[in-house]
Design an enzyme around this catalytic site. Sequence first.
Site, PDB file in Angstrom:
ATOM      1  N   ASN A   1       0.792  -1.242   0.000  1.00  0.00           N
ATOM      2  CA  ASN A   1       0.000   0.000   0.000  1.00  0.00           C
ATOM      3  C   ASN A   1       0.822   1.289   0.000  1.00  0.00           C
ATOM      4  O   ASN A   1       0.335   2.315  -0.480  1.00  0.00           O
ATOM      5  CB  ASN A   1      -1.023  -0.009   1.141  1.00  0.00           C
ATOM      6  CG  ASN A   1      -0.401  -0.072   2.499  1.00  0.00           C
ATOM      7  OD1 ASN A   1       0.534  -0.833   2.728  1.00  0.00           O
ATOM      8  ND2 ASN A   1      -0.891   0.739   3.405  1.00  0.00           N
TER       9      ASN A   1
ATOM     10  N   GLU B   1       3.906  -4.976  12.054  1.00  0.00           N
ATOM     11  CA  GLU B   1       2.929  -3.886  11.912  1.00  0.00           C
ATOM     12  C   GLU B   1       1.793  -4.462  11.084  1.00  0.00           C
ATOM     13  O   GLU B   1       1.963  -4.742   9.897  1.00  0.00           O
ATOM     14  CB  GLU B   1       3.577  -2.677  11.244  1.00  0.00           C
ATOM     15  CG  GLU B   1       4.662  -2.076  12.137  1.00  0.00           C
ATOM     16  CD  GLU B   1       5.379  -0.877  11.543  1.00  0.00           C
ATOM     17  OE1 GLU B   1       5.077  -0.491  10.411  1.00  0.00           O
ATOM     18  OE2 GLU B   1       6.255  -0.343  12.226  1.00  0.00           O
TER      19      GLU B   1
ATOM     20  N   CYS C   1      -3.181   1.588   6.502  1.00  0.00           N
ATOM     21  CA  CYS C   1      -3.494   0.797   7.700  1.00  0.00           C
ATOM     22  C   CYS C   1      -4.045   1.677   8.812  1.00  0.00           C
ATOM     23  O   CYS C   1      -4.797   1.221   9.655  1.00  0.00           O
ATOM     24  CB  CYS C   1      -2.237   0.084   8.171  1.00  0.00           C
ATOM     25  SG  CYS C   1      -0.907   1.224   8.564  1.00  0.00           S
TER      26      CYS C   1
ATOM     27  N   GLU D   1       8.431   0.475  16.360  1.00  0.00           N
ATOM     28  CA  GLU D   1       9.568   0.964  15.579  1.00  0.00           C
ATOM     29  C   GLU D   1       9.478   2.482  15.539  1.00  0.00           C
ATOM     30  O   GLU D   1       8.425   3.064  15.792  1.00  0.00           O
ATOM     31  CB  GLU D   1       9.558   0.338  14.177  1.00  0.00           C
ATOM     32  CG  GLU D   1       9.787  -1.182  14.235  1.00  0.00           C
ATOM     33  CD  GLU D   1      10.071  -1.837  12.893  1.00  0.00           C
ATOM     34  OE1 GLU D   1      10.592  -1.166  11.995  1.00  0.00           O
ATOM     35  OE2 GLU D   1       9.786  -3.037  12.739  1.00  0.00           O
TER      36      GLU D   1
HETATM   37  P1  NAD Z   1      -0.280  -9.305   3.100  1.00  0.00           P
HETATM   38  O1  NAD Z   1      -0.160  -9.804   4.488  1.00  0.00           O
HETATM   39  O2  NAD Z   1      -1.205  -9.994   2.180  1.00  0.00           O
HETATM   40  O3  NAD Z   1       1.145  -9.321   2.364  1.00  0.00           O
HETATM   41  C1  NAD Z   1       2.257  -8.650   2.894  1.00  0.00           C
HETATM   42  C2  NAD Z   1       3.522  -9.371   2.467  1.00  0.00           C
HETATM   43  O4  NAD Z   1       3.566 -10.655   3.064  1.00  0.00           O
HETATM   44  C3  NAD Z   1       3.639  -9.582   0.955  1.00  0.00           C
HETATM   45  O5  NAD Z   1       4.958  -9.341   0.564  1.00  0.00           O
HETATM   46  C4  NAD Z   1       3.281 -11.059   0.813  1.00  0.00           C
HETATM   47  O6  NAD Z   1       3.837 -11.653  -0.331  1.00  0.00           O
HETATM   48  C5  NAD Z   1       3.876 -11.631   2.077  1.00  0.00           C
HETATM   49  N1  NAD Z   1       3.313 -12.900   2.526  1.00  0.00           N
HETATM   50  C6  NAD Z   1       2.051 -13.341   2.387  1.00  0.00           C
HETATM   51  N2  NAD Z   1       1.912 -14.563   2.934  1.00  0.00           N
HETATM   52  C7  NAD Z   1       3.127 -14.897   3.447  1.00  0.00           C
HETATM   53  C8  NAD Z   1       3.630 -16.037   4.146  1.00  0.00           C
HETATM   54  N3  NAD Z   1       2.865 -17.079   4.442  1.00  0.00           N
HETATM   55  N4  NAD Z   1       4.922 -16.032   4.524  1.00  0.00           N
HETATM   56  C9  NAD Z   1       5.735 -14.984   4.253  1.00  0.00           C
HETATM   57  N5  NAD Z   1       5.314 -13.883   3.567  1.00  0.00           N
HETATM   58  C10 NAD Z   1       4.019 -13.834   3.192  1.00  0.00           C
HETATM   59  O7  NAD Z   1      -0.635  -7.756   3.235  1.00  0.00           O
HETATM   60  P2  NAD Z   1      -0.942  -6.722   2.046  1.00  0.00           P
HETATM   61  O8  NAD Z   1      -2.247  -7.093   1.449  1.00  0.00           O
HETATM   62  O9  NAD Z   1       0.247  -6.595   1.198  1.00  0.00           O
HETATM   63  O10 NAD Z   1      -1.101  -5.332   2.852  1.00  0.00           O
HETATM   64  C11 NAD Z   1      -2.287  -4.891   3.408  1.00  0.00           C
HETATM   65  C12 NAD Z   1      -2.349  -5.194   4.884  1.00  0.00           C
HETATM   66  O11 NAD Z   1      -1.214  -4.627   5.526  1.00  0.00           O
HETATM   67  C13 NAD Z   1      -3.533  -4.598   5.591  1.00  0.00           C
HETATM   68  O12 NAD Z   1      -4.036  -5.525   6.525  1.00  0.00           O
HETATM   69  C14 NAD Z   1      -2.960  -3.396   6.322  1.00  0.00           C
HETATM   70  O13 NAD Z   1      -3.673  -2.976   7.456  1.00  0.00           O
HETATM   71  C15 NAD Z   1      -1.615  -3.897   6.679  1.00  0.00           C
HETATM   72  N6  NAD Z   1      -0.674  -2.787   6.902  1.00  0.00           N
HETATM   73  C16 NAD Z   1      -0.311  -2.493   8.185  1.00  0.00           C
HETATM   74  C17 NAD Z   1       0.547  -1.421   8.432  1.00  0.00           C
HETATM   75  C18 NAD Z   1       0.952  -1.031   9.836  1.00  0.00           C
HETATM   76  O14 NAD Z   1       1.822  -0.178   9.977  1.00  0.00           O
HETATM   77  N7  NAD Z   1       0.355  -1.596  10.869  1.00  0.00           N
HETATM   78  C19 NAD Z   1       1.031  -0.662   7.365  1.00  0.00           C
HETATM   79  C20 NAD Z   1       0.617  -0.996   6.064  1.00  0.00           C
HETATM   80  C21 NAD Z   1      -0.230  -2.071   5.852  1.00  0.00           C
HETATM   81  O1  6OD Z   2       4.446   6.420   8.867  1.00  0.00           O
HETATM   82  C1  6OD Z   2       4.918   5.305   9.113  1.00  0.00           C
HETATM   83  O2  6OD Z   2       6.042   5.153   9.613  1.00  0.00           O
HETATM   84  C2  6OD Z   2       4.109   4.113   8.834  1.00  0.00           C
HETATM   85  N1  6OD Z   2       4.671   2.935   9.188  1.00  0.00           N
HETATM   86  C3  6OD Z   2       2.913   4.247   8.230  1.00  0.00           C
HETATM   87  C4  6OD Z   2       2.035   3.182   7.957  1.00  0.00           C
HETATM   88  C5  6OD Z   2       1.038   3.350   7.081  1.00  0.00           C
HETATM   89  C6  6OD Z   2       0.146   2.284   6.791  1.00  0.00           C
HETATM   90  O3  6OD Z   2      -0.419   2.123   5.733  1.00  0.00           O
END
Ligand code: NAD
Ligand code: 6OD
Length: 486
Positions: A155, A254, A288, A467
């Site tokens: 994202n 995260e 997120c 972090e």
């Molecule tokens: P995802 O979990 O589908 O994928 C993230 C990464 O993990 C990708 O590179 C994917 O290939 C890899 N992956 C998937 N399955 C795996 C496995 N079994 N083993 C190792 N790697 C694996 O997430 P997404 O769809 O790319 O991103 C969206 C999600 O991320 C949303 O839930 C969002 O809330 C979360 N997010 C959280 C934060 C935060 O800071 N908390 C920030 C951005 C996104």
């Molecule tokens: O601002 C940041 O450091 C951070 N980790 C943002 C996360 C955004 C989620 O989509």
Amino acid sequence: MAAKQFRHFIDGEFVGSSKTFEKRRPTDNSLVGHIHEGGPSEVNAAVAAAQAALTGPWGQMTIDQRAALLHKVADEITRRFGEFVQAEMDDIGQPMTMLEHIAIPRGAANFKIFADIVKNVPAESFMTPTPDGAGALNYAIRVPKGVVGVVCPWNMPLLLMTWKVGPALACGNTVVVKPSEETPGTATLLGEVMNAVGVPKGVYNVVHGFGANSAGEFLTRHQGVAAITFTGETRTGAAIMKAASDGIRDVSFELGGKNAGIVFADCDFDKAIEGIGRSAFMNCGQVCLGTERVYVERPIFDRFVAALKTKAESMTPGAPDEKTTVIGPLISDEHRRKVLSYYEKAKTEGATIVTGGGIPKMPGELANGFWVEPTIWTDLPETASVIREEIFGPCCHIAPFDKEDEVIRLANDTDYGLSTTIWTTNLSRAHRVAAQIEVGITWINSWFLRDLRTPFGGSKRSGIGREGGVHSLEFYTEQRNICIKL
Ligand code: NAD
Ligand code: 6OD
């Protein structure tokens, strides 16, 4: 435009695999290029290169030399700013203005800030009394953990990847990055940057591919990886945690969110509309930290719903390279199907659709892209799917509340605990309420206002660890205590 080849970056070289898959633009489904899919041999090679680099020129550098090199990385990103912007426009269709103002500058800043922090963090020491009266000196040193596996979402690709790679390298580790299969562009470009500024080979490695039974899983299972830092979905975090348990390796997570926005009647109304408009719809809701549940104090509820409707309808999706575009498409057809399934569920569960709920009409080639309308619902019970589950689309439900205690309970009634945004002009209330919300970060009268020195992370199912600033050092270094008997 010729189709690109997104190759792995291993030991300072771009290397291909026999298997590839397509990357298509979310804006119009046109082909960006072919991504090489890494398997066990590419992951093994990348981890071996990263292990070797730990004891090579990288491992011999002083903190000052390492920090100076990371400043050069940041400067080179800035010099090639346009290419980074274009790569993310291709990969995620995010509006150029957002990329220019947030994602790409943050990608560069993530290297500088941690380079500076690492230079300035003191270690602890104690004088320890001993029975002979001579005492002992205890002091701690920080050493890198080793090879860090960095698994990234799609994202905000550069921002979120460098948020981890920046501190990992500043602390002297080496990394193997697994970018999302949806967004290969900027992680690959960063390989060119590393070579251009002289980062030793093997320090920064990239292996492309999918998650389960592909590069992501092979990387996180690899016993040469000392620690894993991951941003993505909560259930992926659970799978990675299982992999990390083999070998007792540390994790920093995260994860997902289902964040509440709380709007009190005494808020600055226009600023609250502007703020919730951003937190609900920015990046087409694919943040997120975004707000998918909004609670508004009853005296201003109707006025707020009407004004947010106007705001949502003014955020018409458009081509990312237009200066006026504020909202792009969703990342993929698959993700659009997921978001639209929630739009359908909201309807069947009895929502009033205030605005949106469908696919906008887009001109020309853009009609082939993965667009959805910004959407607002009201009148659902708190048990509704769109109030309980993370959607990751440009949508929110708005509910009224009457009492402070009630809204605190509503905001906390979720398995997630990432962020909150509160809108009020009553400072005492702001402090009182913020302290009771079970999240990693609460913004008051703002949203996504970041100071990179602060602890960032999630509570409950939104993450493990913090972090940011010195907190990143807790994960990316190991402390060793040395005790000298005097
Ligand atoms: P995802 O979990 O589908 O994928 C993230 C990464 O993990 C990708 O590179 C994917 O290939 C890899 N992956 C998937 N399955 C795996 C496995 N079994 N083993 C190792 N790697 C694996 O997430 P997404 O769809 O790319 O991103 C969206 C999600 O991320 C949303 O839930 C969002 O809330 C979360 N997010 C959280 C934060 C935060 O800071 N908390 C920030 C951005 C996104
Ligand atoms: O601002 C940041 O450091 C951070 N980790 C943002 C996360 C955004 C989620 O989509």
